[in-house]
Design an enzyme around this catalytic site. Sequence first.
Site, PDB file in Angstrom:
ATOM      1  N   LYS A   5       0.818  -1.217   0.000  1.00  0.00           N
ATOM      2  CA  LYS A   5       0.000   0.000   0.000  1.00  0.00           C
ATOM      3  C   LYS A   5       0.849   1.263   0.000  1.00  0.00           C
ATOM      4  CE  LYS A   5      -4.315  -1.897   1.775  1.00  0.00           C
ATOM      5  NZ  LYS A   5      -5.266  -2.009   2.892  1.00  0.00           N
TER       6      LYS A   5
ATOM      7  N   ARG B 169      -2.901  -9.806   5.661  1.00  0.00           N
ATOM      8  CA  ARG B 169      -3.387  -9.962   4.280  1.00  0.00           C
ATOM      9  C   ARG B 169      -2.273  -9.475   3.347  1.00  0.00           C
ATOM     10  NH1 ARG B 169      -5.918  -6.618   0.578  1.00  0.00           N
ATOM     11  NH2 ARG B 169      -7.425  -7.617  -0.780  1.00  0.00           N
TER      12      ARG B 169
HETATM   13  C1  8Y4 Z   1      -1.165  -1.810  -3.590  1.00  0.00           C
HETATM   14  C2  8Y4 Z   1      -1.802  -2.988  -3.419  1.00  0.00           C
HETATM   15  C3  8Y4 Z   1      -1.766  -0.655  -3.132  1.00  0.00           C
HETATM   16  C4  8Y4 Z   1      -3.023  -3.057  -2.825  1.00  0.00           C
HETATM   17  C5  8Y4 Z   1      -3.018  -0.720  -2.549  1.00  0.00           C
HETATM   18  C6  8Y4 Z   1      -3.645  -1.910  -2.394  1.00  0.00           C
HETATM   19  C7  8Y4 Z   1      -7.830  -4.473   2.819  1.00  0.00           C
HETATM   20  C8  8Y4 Z   1      -8.845  -5.361   2.474  1.00  0.00           C
HETATM   21  C9  8Y4 Z   1      -8.183  -4.297   0.709  1.00  0.00           C
HETATM   22  C10 8Y4 Z   1      -7.428  -4.411   4.183  1.00  0.00           C
HETATM   23  C11 8Y4 Z   1      -9.065  -6.106   4.625  1.00  0.00           C
HETATM   24  C12 8Y4 Z   1      -5.556  -2.884  -1.296  1.00  0.00           C
HETATM   25  C13 8Y4 Z   1     -10.041  -5.963   0.370  1.00  0.00           C
HETATM   26  C14 8Y4 Z   1      -6.933  -2.480  -0.972  1.00  0.00           C
HETATM   27  N1  8Y4 Z   1      -7.415  -3.830   1.692  1.00  0.00           N
HETATM   28  N2  8Y4 Z   1      -9.461  -6.177   3.353  1.00  0.00           N
HETATM   29  N3  8Y4 Z   1      -9.058  -5.232   1.137  1.00  0.00           N
HETATM   30  N4  8Y4 Z   1      -8.079  -5.241   5.041  1.00  0.00           N
HETATM   31  N5  8Y4 Z   1      -9.637  -6.875   5.545  1.00  0.00           N
HETATM   32  N6  8Y4 Z   1      -4.884  -1.878  -1.854  1.00  0.00           N
HETATM   33  O1  8Y4 Z   1      -6.562  -3.636   4.596  1.00  0.00           O
HETATM   34  O2  8Y4 Z   1      -5.122  -3.981  -1.088  1.00  0.00           O
HETATM   35  S1  8Y4 Z   1      -8.112  -3.816  -0.961  1.00  0.00           S
END
Ligand code: 8Y4
Length: 278
Positions: A208, A242
């Site tokens: 992130k 996660r």
């Molecule tokens: C790079 C990769 C930059 C991924 C941003 C992202 C969470 C989640 C997401 C979390 C739970 C994401 C579905 C966003 N984040 N579920 N989901 N907790 N429980 N962004 O932090 O991964 S999606």
Amino acid sequence: MGILNVTPDSFSDGGQYALRGDALRQAERMLLDGADIIDIGGESTRPGAPPVPLGEELERVIPLLEQLRRANVPLSVDTYKPEVMRHALSAGADMINDIWGFRMAGAIDAVRDSDCGLCVMHMLGEPQTMQLAEPRYDDVVSDVRRFLEEQVATLQQAGIARARISVDPGFGFGKAVLDHNYALLAHLRDTAPRAASPYPIVAGISRKSMVGAVVGRPAPERVAGSIAAAVCAAERGAAIVRVHDVAQTVDALKIWVTVRDAANASLRAVEPQPHKRS
Ligand code: 8Y4
């Protein structure tokens, strides 16, 4: 928890697992690498991403779920849509991971009569706009905890057993990239509702912006930073992390667990031993 995105626009993996065959291979890889749960998502929650129509999300998630049942690994489905929850549970999902924390109309009813696990996540604002206006909190840790306390109380009043519930502060979801996210990580244990037996904490930090802002690298190059963050989260009480990079994270957590157990063993050595009769 390994992340399995089935979205053509997932920005961290370039949508390379958009095809079901690729998704299955990716899931297989994560299992070999030591994932304990696979989190299947059919809608990109990237800030500003367009919402996915119900039918399309179902087409992405349900057939994959049915195939992955055979792997005999706990399956989580990342969705906030009650209709997707119901179909996913009929297809054998073990857990629903809801970025809206079961606040959408019908979400609680969709999960109540199953025995699935729930991940209740905090989010301020909506995915479309949450990073546009700068998020404000009185005190981010206690504000997030208060939300989670209220939401788990609502779920339990609806008849959902507390043992089914895990909580998540929602890194990146309506948080100032550095200030709020790192306060939440530093005080992760205190983001969870106060209770006699603690709710399991889920932490999703992998790749992130909060990692990028510190290491100065684009998403695919945030692996080492993400692993360090996962270890910090585990140290501060996360029960589930996660992640995208399962193999590397599992190795790092094995070292952390070994150090923790060694610390506990040396503590026990100086504790008074129970008296033994001869
Ligand atoms: C790079 C990769 C930059 C991924 C941003 C992202 C969470 C989640 C997401 C979390 C739970 C994401 C579905 C966003 N984040 N579920 N989901 N907790 N429980 N962004 O932090 O991964 S999606």
